[in-house]
Each structure stands twice: as structure tokens, then as C-alpha cells.
Design a protein around this motif. Structure first.
Motif, PDB file in Angstrom:
ATOM      1  N   PRO A   1     -43.257 -11.296 -48.133  1.00 24.50           N
ATOM      2  CA  PRO A   1     -41.836 -10.232 -47.424  1.00 24.50           C
ATOM      3  C   PRO A   1     -41.258 -10.715 -45.860  1.00 24.50           C
ATOM      4  CG  PRO A   1     -44.444  -8.469 -48.218  1.00 24.50           C
ATOM      5  CD  PRO A   1     -44.619 -10.531 -47.641  1.00 24.50           C
ATOM      6  N   THR A   2     -42.439 -11.473 -45.045  1.00 20.99           N
ATOM      7  CA  THR A   2     -41.433 -11.631 -43.577  1.00 20.99           C
ATOM      8  C   THR A   2     -40.742 -13.154 -43.867  1.00 20.99           C
ATOM      9  OG1 THR A   2     -43.704 -12.554 -43.469  1.00 20.99           O
ATOM     10  CG2 THR A   2     -43.633 -10.593 -43.020  1.00 20.99           C
ATOM     11  N   ALA A   3     -40.804 -13.748 -44.916  1.00 23.96           N
ATOM     12  CA  ALA A   3     -40.007 -15.120 -45.035  1.00 23.96           C
ATOM     13  C   ALA A   3     -38.552 -15.063 -44.451  1.00 23.96           C
ATOM     14  CB  ALA A   3     -40.284 -15.806 -46.491  1.00 23.96           C
TER      15      ALA A   3
ATOM     16  N   THR B   1     -38.618 -19.913 -45.030  1.00 21.53           N
ATOM     17  CA  THR B   1     -39.343 -19.936 -43.498  1.00 21.53           C
ATOM     18  C   THR B   1     -40.128 -19.073 -43.281  1.00 21.53           C
ATOM     19  OG1 THR B   1     -37.466 -19.270 -41.885  1.00 21.53           O
ATOM     20  CG2 THR B   1     -37.542 -21.555 -42.855  1.00 21.53           C
ATOM     21  N   ASP B   2     -41.698 -19.408 -43.008  1.00 19.36           N
ATOM     22  CA  ASP B   2     -42.240 -17.883 -42.512  1.00 19.36           C
ATOM     23  C   ASP B   2     -43.234 -18.858 -41.472  1.00 19.36           C
ATOM     24  OD1 ASP B   2     -43.246 -15.606 -42.592  1.00 19.36           O
ATOM     25  OD2 ASP B   2     -44.328 -16.041 -45.007  1.00 19.36           O
ATOM     26  N   ARG B   3     -43.984 -17.645 -41.397  1.00 20.12           N
ATOM     27  CA  ARG B   3     -44.589 -17.860 -40.486  1.00 20.12           C
ATOM     28  C   ARG B   3     -46.390 -18.089 -40.579  1.00 20.12           C
ATOM     29  NH1 ARG B   3     -42.190 -20.664 -35.971  1.00 20.12           N
ATOM     30  NH2 ARG B   3     -44.407 -19.296 -34.217  1.00 20.12           N
ATOM     31  N   ALA B   4     -47.473 -18.848 -40.202  1.00 18.99           N
ATOM     32  CA  ALA B   4     -48.909 -19.593 -40.446  1.00 18.99           C
ATOM     33  C   ALA B   4     -49.415 -19.213 -38.877  1.00 18.99           C
ATOM     34  CB  ALA B   4     -49.260 -19.968 -41.284  1.00 18.99           C
ATOM     35  N   ARG B   5     -50.664 -18.428 -38.980  1.00 22.20           N
ATOM     36  CA  ARG B   5     -51.444 -17.963 -38.372  1.00 22.20           C
ATOM     37  C   ARG B   5     -53.137 -18.921 -37.839  1.00 22.20           C
ATOM     38  NH1 ARG B   5     -51.778 -15.131 -33.281  1.00 22.20           N
ATOM     39  NH2 ARG B   5     -49.709 -13.575 -33.890  1.00 22.20           N
ATOM     40  N   ILE B   6     -53.147 -19.277 -37.864  1.00 23.33           N
ATOM     41  CA  ILE B   6     -54.384 -20.103 -37.470  1.00 23.33           C
ATOM     42  C   ILE B   6     -55.364 -19.645 -36.174  1.00 23.33           C
ATOM     43  CG2 ILE B   6     -55.953 -22.571 -38.040  1.00 23.33           C
ATOM     44  CD1 ILE B   6     -53.465 -23.943 -38.826  1.00 23.33           C
ATOM     45  N   GLY B   7     -56.180 -18.730 -36.075  1.00 29.35           N
ATOM     46  CA  GLY B   7     -56.403 -18.263 -35.117  1.00 29.35           C
ATOM     47  C   GLY B   7     -55.611 -17.837 -34.031  1.00 29.35           C
TER      48      GLY B   7
ATOM     49  N   GLN C   1     -42.296 -24.108 -43.617  1.00 27.60           N
ATOM     50  CA  GLN C   1     -41.068 -23.651 -44.151  1.00 27.60           C
ATOM     51  C   GLN C   1     -41.307 -24.171 -45.891  1.00 27.60           C
ATOM     52  OE1 GLN C   1     -37.718 -25.256 -42.364  1.00 27.60           O
ATOM     53  NE2 GLN C   1     -37.902 -27.173 -43.335  1.00 27.60           N
ATOM     54  N   GLY C   2     -40.490 -24.277 -47.011  1.00 24.38           N
ATOM     55  CA  GLY C   2     -40.482 -24.494 -48.312  1.00 24.38           C
ATOM     56  C   GLY C   2     -38.901 -25.089 -48.106  1.00 24.38           C
ATOM     57  N   ARG C   3     -37.931 -26.396 -49.102  1.00 26.25           N
ATOM     58  CA  ARG C   3     -36.501 -26.793 -49.402  1.00 26.25           C
ATOM     59  C   ARG C   3     -36.691 -26.946 -50.199  1.00 26.25           C
ATOM     60  NH1 ARG C   3     -31.110 -27.036 -47.015  1.00 26.25           N
ATOM     61  NH2 ARG C   3     -30.383 -28.363 -47.613  1.00 26.25           N
ATOM     62  N   SER C   4     -36.098 -26.335 -51.212  1.00 22.75           N
ATOM     63  CA  SER C   4     -35.611 -27.185 -52.679  1.00 22.75           C
ATOM     64  C   SER C   4     -33.887 -26.993 -53.376  1.00 22.75           C
ATOM     65  CB  SER C   4     -36.207 -26.604 -53.885  1.00 22.75           C
ATOM     66  OG  SER C   4     -36.458 -26.321 -54.841  1.00 22.75           O
TER      67      SER C   4
ATOM     68  N   GLY D   1     -55.301 -22.671 -45.151  1.00 19.58           N
ATOM     69  CA  GLY D   1     -54.324 -21.446 -45.636  1.00 19.58           C
ATOM     70  C   GLY D   1     -52.594 -22.008 -44.951  1.00 19.58           C
ATOM     71  N   ALA D   2     -52.639 -22.621 -44.193  1.00 20.16           N
ATOM     72  CA  ALA D   2     -51.227 -22.783 -43.239  1.00 20.16           C
ATOM     73  C   ALA D   2     -51.073 -23.617 -44.548  1.00 20.16           C
ATOM     74  CB  ALA D   2     -51.479 -23.041 -42.285  1.00 20.16           C
ATOM     75  N   GLY D   3     -51.101 -24.797 -45.231  1.00 21.45           N
ATOM     76  CA  GLY D   3     -50.984 -25.419 -46.359  1.00 21.45           C
ATOM     77  C   GLY D   3     -50.836 -24.909 -47.648  1.00 21.45           C
ATOM     78  N   ALA D   4     -52.310 -23.681 -48.082  1.00 21.59           N
ATOM     79  CA  ALA D   4     -50.922 -22.795 -48.820  1.00 21.59           C
ATOM     80  C   ALA D   4     -49.866 -22.639 -49.167  1.00 21.59           C
ATOM     81  CB  ALA D   4     -52.774 -21.889 -49.459  1.00 21.59           C
ATOM     82  N   ARG D   5     -49.952 -21.708 -47.580  1.00 21.55           N
ATOM     83  CA  ARG D   5     -48.319 -20.819 -47.756  1.00 21.55           C
ATOM     84  C   ARG D   5     -47.334 -21.937 -47.343  1.00 21.55           C
ATOM     85  NH1 ARG D   5     -48.062 -16.649 -46.326  1.00 21.55           N
ATOM     86  NH2 ARG D   5     -47.756 -14.735 -44.669  1.00 21.55           N
ATOM     87  N   ALA D   6     -47.520 -22.833 -47.044  1.00 21.15           N
ATOM     88  CA  ALA D   6     -46.480 -23.814 -46.996  1.00 21.15           C
ATOM     89  C   ALA D   6     -46.198 -23.971 -48.829  1.00 21.15           C
ATOM     90  CB  ALA D   6     -46.758 -25.458 -46.474  1.00 21.15           C
ATOM     91  N   VAL D   7     -47.023 -24.307 -49.397  1.00 27.72           N
ATOM     92  CA  VAL D   7     -47.032 -24.127 -51.378  1.00 27.72           C
ATOM     93  C   VAL D   7     -45.976 -23.082 -51.237  1.00 27.72           C
ATOM     94  CG1 VAL D   7     -47.776 -25.221 -53.150  1.00 27.72           C
ATOM     95  CG2 VAL D   7     -48.825 -26.293 -51.317  1.00 27.72           C
ATOM     96  N   ARG D   8     -46.665 -21.742 -51.489  1.00 24.99           N
ATOM     97  CA  ARG D   8     -45.831 -20.796 -51.677  1.00 24.99           C
ATOM     98  C   ARG D   8     -44.499 -21.162 -51.400  1.00 24.99           C
ATOM     99  NH1 ARG D   8     -51.234 -18.571 -50.070  1.00 24.99           N
ATOM    100  NH2 ARG D   8     -49.819 -17.571 -48.267  1.00 24.99           N
ATOM    101  N   MET D   9     -44.396 -21.291 -49.730  1.00 28.87           N
ATOM    102  CA  MET D   9     -42.851 -21.922 -49.627  1.00 28.87           C
ATOM    103  C   MET D   9     -42.030 -22.297 -50.296  1.00 28.87           C
ATOM    104  SD  MET D   9     -42.449 -18.896 -47.526  1.00 28.87           S
ATOM    105  CE  MET D   9     -43.364 -18.338 -47.946  1.00 28.87           C
ATOM    106  N   GLN D  10     -42.947 -22.843 -51.041  1.00 34.40           N
ATOM    107  CA  GLN D  10     -41.741 -24.135 -51.299  1.00 34.40           C
ATOM    108  C   GLN D  10     -41.527 -24.558 -52.849  1.00 34.40           C
ATOM    109  OE1 GLN D  10     -40.822 -27.542 -50.567  1.00 34.40           O
ATOM    110  NE2 GLN D  10     -40.167 -27.455 -52.748  1.00 34.40           N
TER     111      GLN D  10
END
Length: 102
Positions: free
Chosen positions: A61-63, A79-85, A92-95, A24-33
Motif C-alpha cells: 500500500p505504500t508503493a 518504488t517502495d522502501r525496505a528497512r534493514i534494522g 524498485q521494479g520496472r517492467s 527481506g529487502a531482496g524479497a521486497r524488490a522481487v515483489r515490486m518487480q
């Protein structure tokens, strides 16, 4: 149920849940990118900052959004936060895109 299974089952469940959280955190990082790329292209075309903020807010909305303009480029960092437990990780993603819309 044997004692070995009773001891191993909670550890197995914990590992599976942590693995799903990492996915889930990896998927969130891809969405940020992707959001950073959309925002950078919009700003590169000459669109307003509000368009870039809307592109990022549509993803999360929190990014947070940071814009940098080195030379002929416009770079966006999202940038955003991902929660694992109970673990809270920054993602973050940068372009960057050429500024051709001015």
C-alpha cells in the motif's frame, strides 16, 4: 561461557539479523518487480490506471507508481522502501509491455 564467546555472540547476532534483513529487502524488490509487470500488462491491455494502481496496492500500500509510454510500449516503475534494522533502502521494479489493447 568464555570471554571470547561473550564478545563474539553480539557480533554474530548482528550479522545474522542484517543478513535476514537483506533477504527481506531482496524479497521486497522481487515483489515490486512482479507488481510492475502486472501493472504494465494491465495498462498494455487497455485497462484503466485504477486497475494498475490496485495491482500495485495489493503488493504494497505504500508503493509509488510511475507510468511512461515510449512509443508502442507502456512502462511502469514501482518504488517502495525496505528497512534493514535502522537502514532505510529504496527498492524498485520496472517492467514494460506492448500496448495492444487500444
Amino acid at each position: 561461557m568464555t570471554a571470547e564467546v561473550a564478545v563474539a555472540l553480539p557480533a554474530f547476532v548482528l550479522v545474522v539479523l542484517l543478513g535476514l534483513g537483506a533477504l527481506g529487502a531482496g524479497a521486497r524488490a522481487v515483489r515490486m518487480q512482479d507488481a510492475a509487470a502486472d501493472a504494465a500488462r494491465a495498462l498494455g491491455r487497455g485497462d484503466s490506471t485504477a486497475v494498475a494502481v490496485a495491482a500495485v496496492a495489493a503488493t504494497s500500500p505504500t508503493a509509488g507508481l510511475a507510468v511512461d509510454r515510449p512509443g508502442e510500449l507502456v512502462c511502469v516503475t514501482v518504488t517502495d522502501r525496505a528497512r534493514i534494522g535502522v537502514i532505510d533502502l529504496p527498492v524498485q521494479g520496472r517492467s514494460c509491455a506492448l500496448t495492444g489493447g487500444r
